[in-house]
Design a protein around this motif. Structure first.
Motif, PDB file in Angstrom:
ATOM      1  N   LEU A 106      37.703  65.465  53.201  1.00 27.13           N
ATOM      2  CA  LEU A 106      37.446  66.437  52.141  1.00 27.13           C
ATOM      3  C   LEU A 106      36.376  67.447  52.575  1.00 27.13           C
ATOM      4  O   LEU A 106      36.548  68.660  52.424  1.00 27.13           O
ATOM      5  N   VAL A 107      35.287  66.944  53.129  1.00 29.58           N
ATOM      6  CA  VAL A 107      34.175  67.812  53.528  1.00 29.58           C
ATOM      7  C   VAL A 107      34.593  68.738  54.672  1.00 29.58           C
ATOM      8  O   VAL A 107      34.378  69.952  54.620  1.00 29.58           O
ATOM      9  N   THR A 108      35.198  68.181  55.706  1.00 30.74           N
ATOM     10  CA  THR A 108      35.584  69.006  56.851  1.00 30.74           C
ATOM     11  C   THR A 108      36.717  69.971  56.487  1.00 30.74           C
ATOM     12  O   THR A 108      36.786  71.072  57.031  1.00 30.74           O
ATOM     13  N   GLY A 109      37.582  69.570  55.568  1.00 32.44           N
ATOM     14  CA  GLY A 109      38.635  70.476  55.107  1.00 32.44           C
ATOM     15  C   GLY A 109      38.058  71.652  54.341  1.00 32.44           C
ATOM     16  O   GLY A 109      38.508  72.797  54.494  1.00 32.44           O
ATOM     17  N   PHE A 110      37.055  71.389  53.515  1.00 38.72           N
ATOM     18  CA  PHE A 110      36.376  72.468  52.801  1.00 38.72           C
ATOM     19  C   PHE A 110      35.726  73.435  53.791  1.00 38.72           C
ATOM     20  O   PHE A 110      35.835  74.660  53.655  1.00 38.72           O
ATOM     21  N   VAL A 111      35.057  72.892  54.800  1.00 35.69           N
ATOM     22  CA  VAL A 111      34.400  73.736  55.800  1.00 35.69           C
ATOM     23  C   VAL A 111      35.433  74.600  56.520  1.00 35.69           C
ATOM     24  O   VAL A 111      35.222  75.797  56.748  1.00 35.69           O
ATOM     25  N   HIS A 112      36.545  74.009  56.881  1.00 32.97           N
ATOM     26  CA  HIS A 112      37.613  74.733  57.582  1.00 32.97           C
ATOM     27  C   HIS A 112      38.073  75.931  56.753  1.00 32.97           C
ATOM     28  O   HIS A 112      38.215  77.048  57.275  1.00 32.97           O
ATOM     29  N   GLY A 113      38.297  75.721  55.455  1.00 29.28           N
ATOM     30  CA  GLY A 113      38.776  76.802  54.603  1.00 29.28           C
ATOM     31  C   GLY A 113      37.769  77.924  54.433  1.00 29.28           C
ATOM     32  O   GLY A 113      38.118  79.111  54.521  1.00 29.28           O
ATOM     33  N   THR A 114      36.514  77.573  54.191  1.00 33.58           N
ATOM     34  CA  THR A 114      35.506  78.613  54.004  1.00 33.58           C
ATOM     35  C   THR A 114      35.183  79.315  55.317  1.00 33.58           C
ATOM     36  O   THR A 114      34.888  80.514  55.328  1.00 33.58           O
ATOM     37  N   ALA A 115      35.250  78.592  56.425  1.00 36.94           N
ATOM     38  CA  ALA A 115      35.013  79.218  57.723  1.00 36.94           C
ATOM     39  C   ALA A 115      36.106  80.237  58.028  1.00 36.94           C
ATOM     40  O   ALA A 115      35.832  81.299  58.616  1.00 36.94           O
ATOM     41  N   ARG A 116      37.333  79.942  57.640  1.00 29.71           N
ATOM     42  CA  ARG A 116      38.414  80.909  57.846  1.00 29.71           C
ATOM     43  C   ARG A 116      38.109  82.215  57.107  1.00 29.71           C
ATOM     44  O   ARG A 116      38.276  83.312  57.652  1.00 29.71           O
ATOM     45  N   GLY A 117      37.635  82.086  55.866  1.00 32.67           N
ATOM     46  CA  GLY A 117      37.273  83.286  55.112  1.00 32.67           C
ATOM     47  C   GLY A 117      36.144  84.040  55.769  1.00 32.67           C
ATOM     48  O   GLY A 117      36.137  85.283  55.804  1.00 32.67           O
ATOM     49  N   THR A 170      28.803  56.992  42.340  1.00 31.53           N
ATOM     50  CA  THR A 170      28.238  56.442  41.107  1.00 31.53           C
ATOM     51  C   THR A 170      29.242  55.547  40.400  1.00 31.53           C
ATOM     52  O   THR A 170      28.906  54.473  39.885  1.00 31.53           O
ATOM     53  N   GLN A 171      30.497  55.979  40.406  1.00 31.35           N
ATOM     54  CA  GLN A 171      31.562  55.186  39.792  1.00 31.35           C
ATOM     55  C   GLN A 171      31.730  53.853  40.512  1.00 31.35           C
ATOM     56  O   GLN A 171      31.963  52.828  39.875  1.00 31.35           O
ATOM     57  N   ARG A 172      31.572  53.858  41.840  1.00 32.01           N
ATOM     58  CA  ARG A 172      31.769  52.652  42.614  1.00 32.01           C
ATOM     59  C   ARG A 172      30.577  51.692  42.510  1.00 32.01           C
ATOM     60  O   ARG A 172      30.736  50.487  42.468  1.00 32.01           O
ATOM     61  N   THR A 173      29.375  52.262  42.502  1.00 35.15           N
ATOM     62  CA  THR A 173      28.184  51.419  42.621  1.00 35.15           C
ATOM     63  C   THR A 173      27.293  51.415  41.386  1.00 35.15           C
ATOM     64  O   THR A 173      26.398  50.569  41.269  1.00 35.15           O
ATOM     65  N   GLY A 174      27.476  52.394  40.537  1.00 28.62           N
ATOM     66  CA  GLY A 174      26.619  52.499  39.356  1.00 28.62           C
ATOM     67  C   GLY A 174      25.338  53.257  39.631  1.00 28.62           C
ATOM     68  O   GLY A 174      24.496  53.422  38.751  1.00 28.62           O
ATOM     69  N   GLU A 175      25.179  53.758  40.883  1.00 26.79           N
ATOM     70  CA  GLU A 175      23.985  54.541  41.209  1.00 26.79           C
ATOM     71  C   GLU A 175      24.326  55.545  42.302  1.00 26.79           C
ATOM     72  O   GLU A 175      25.227  55.325  43.106  1.00 26.79           O
ATOM     73  N   ALA A 176      23.623  56.700  42.314  1.00 28.44           N
ATOM     74  CA  ALA A 176      23.882  57.725  43.317  1.00 28.44           C
ATOM     75  C   ALA A 176      23.160  57.409  44.592  1.00 28.44           C
ATOM     76  O   ALA A 176      22.147  56.743  44.576  1.00 28.44           O
ATOM     77  N   GLY A 215      30.922  66.121  43.537  1.00 30.77           N
ATOM     78  CA  GLY A 215      32.100  65.292  43.281  1.00 30.77           C
ATOM     79  C   GLY A 215      32.039  63.970  44.010  1.00 30.77           C
ATOM     80  O   GLY A 215      32.408  62.924  43.461  1.00 30.77           O
ATOM     81  N   ILE A 216      31.565  63.992  45.250  1.00 29.02           N
ATOM     82  CA  ILE A 216      31.416  62.749  46.016  1.00 29.02           C
ATOM     83  C   ILE A 216      30.377  61.853  45.360  1.00 29.02           C
ATOM     84  O   ILE A 216      30.549  60.630  45.283  1.00 29.02           O
ATOM     85  N   GLU A 217      29.308  62.456  44.861  1.00 26.55           N
ATOM     86  CA  GLU A 217      28.269  61.676  44.179  1.00 26.55           C
ATOM     87  C   GLU A 217      28.827  60.983  42.952  1.00 26.55           C
ATOM     88  O   GLU A 217      28.486  59.832  42.664  1.00 26.55           O
ATOM     89  N   ALA A 218      29.715  61.671  42.220  1.00 27.11           N
ATOM     90  CA  ALA A 218      30.343  61.061  41.049  1.00 27.11           C
ATOM     91  C   ALA A 218      31.183  59.852  41.458  1.00 27.11           C
ATOM     92  O   ALA A 218      31.196  58.823  40.763  1.00 27.11           O
ATOM     93  N   LEU A 219      31.882  59.953  42.576  1.00 32.87           N
ATOM     94  CA  LEU A 219      32.682  58.827  43.072  1.00 32.87           C
ATOM     95  C   LEU A 219      31.790  57.649  43.441  1.00 32.87           C
ATOM     96  O   LEU A 219      32.093  56.499  43.086  1.00 32.87           O
TER      97      LEU A 219
END
Length: 256
Positions: free
Chosen positions: A164-175, A250-256, A244-248
Motif C-alpha cells: 500500500l505504501v510503496t504503491g502510493f509513492v509510485h503513483g504520486t511520484a509519477r505525477g 488499533t483494530q488488531r491490538t487495541g493501541e496505536a 489508515g494503517i494506524e486504524a488497522l
C-alpha cells in the motif's frame, strides 16, 4: 509511454548476473569492462535520455566500445534491465536503528522510495509484478518489512501494508515526474501556460455554474502557485495512508 517488464530474460543468466556468480574477466587487449561498469553506463543513459533510448548499442557507445563486446558480460537488454533495477534499489538509505515507532519508520521508507523515483524516473516505466530477485531488492524488502514486524499485524498484512505504501509513492511520484517534465516537453513553464490560457478561462469559467470548482480551484492555485503541487500531494497523502494503517493496527491490538 513505453512499459518494460522485468523477468523477460533467461532466469539462470539473470540470477547469475544479479548475484555475480559468474562474473567474466576482461579479455586481453579489451577495455576494462565489467558487469558493474556496463550496468552503471546503462543507468546513466536511462537517467539522462529515458528508458526508450536504452539499448545495448547505446550503452556500448556510452562506454566507447563495440556493441558485441557487451555480450561477453551481459546476455541482452532484458537481463541488463533486471540488474539495473536491482542496482538502484541498493541506493535507498536504511538506517540501522531508525528513530521513532512504526509510523516514523514507514514515513522514512516512503520518502526514500519517493527520492529514488525522482532520481531515476525511468523506474516508473518498468512493471515489476514479477520482482527482480536480486540481492539489493531482497535487502530492501527485508529492511522495509522490519518496520512493521512485531506491531500486531499478520505476515500477509505486513506485506499488504508495505505494498500500500510503496504503491502510493509510485503513483504520486509519477505525477511529480510528469509535472517536472511538462516544461521541457511543452516549452512552457506553469506560469506561462496559465498566462496563455487565462483569457479563455475567464470567458468560459462561470463561477455560478461551477461554484465549488471555482472556489476550490482558486484556493488551490493561491496555496501552491499552480493547479498541482507534487510535494503537497505526497506529504498530505502519506499522512492519510499512515492514518489508515494506524486504524488497522488499533483494530488488531487495541493501541496505536
Amino acid at each position: 509511454m513505453t512499459i518494460e517488464y522485468t523477468g523477460k530474460g533467461d532466469p539462470a543468466r539473470s540470477l547469475a548476473l544479479l548475484w555475480r556468480t559468474s562474473e567474466r574477466v576482461s579479455r586481453k587487449g579489451k577495455p576494462d569492462l565489467s558487469v558493474t561498469r556496463i550496468v552503471w553506463a546503462a543507468i546513466e543513459v536511462a537517467d539522462s535520455e529515458g528508458l526508450q533510448a536504452l539499448s545495448m548499442r547505446r550503452v556500448a557507445e556510452k562506454l566507447g566500445v563495440g556493441t558485441m563486446s557487451l555480450y561477453t558480460y551481459v546476455p541482452g537488454k532484458p537481463e541488463l534491465l533486471d540488474v539495473m533495477l536491482d542496482t538502484v534499489y541498493g541506493e535507498t538509505e536504511r538506517p540501522g536503528d531508525p528513530p521513532g515507532g512504526w509510523r516514523e519508520r514507514l514515513a522514512q521508507i516512503a520518502r526514500e522510495n519517493w527520492r529514488l523515483y525522482l532520481r531515476h524516473p525511468w523506474l516508473l516505466q518498468v512493471a515489476t509484478s514479477r520482482p527482480v530477485l536480486g540481492p539489493h531488492l531482497s535487502a530492501k524488502y527485508d529492511y522495509e518489512l522490519r518496520a512493521l514486524d512485531g506491531i500486531g499485524l499478520t505476515d500477509v498484512e505486513m506485506d499488504a501494508v508495505l505494498t500500500l505504501v510503496t504503491g502510493f509513492v509510485h503513483g504520486t511520484a509519477r505525477g511529480a515526474v510528469e509535472a517536472a517534465q511538462a516544461e521541457s516537453q511543452t516549452g512552457l513553464t506553469d506560469e506561462q501556460w496559465w498566462a496563455a490560457h487565462a483569457p479563455f478561462l475567464a470567458r468560459i469559467a462561470d463561477p455560478s455554474r461551477f461554484p465549488v470548482a471555482a472556489r476550490v480551484g482558486q484556493a488551490t492555485g493561491e496555496a501552491h502557485g499552480s493547479a498541482y503541487s507534487p510535494e503537497h500531494a505526497f506529504e498530505f497523502g502519506l499522512e492519510r495512508v499512515l492514518d489508515g494503517i494506524e486504524a488497522l493496527i488499533t483494530q488488531r491490538t487495541g493501541e496505536a
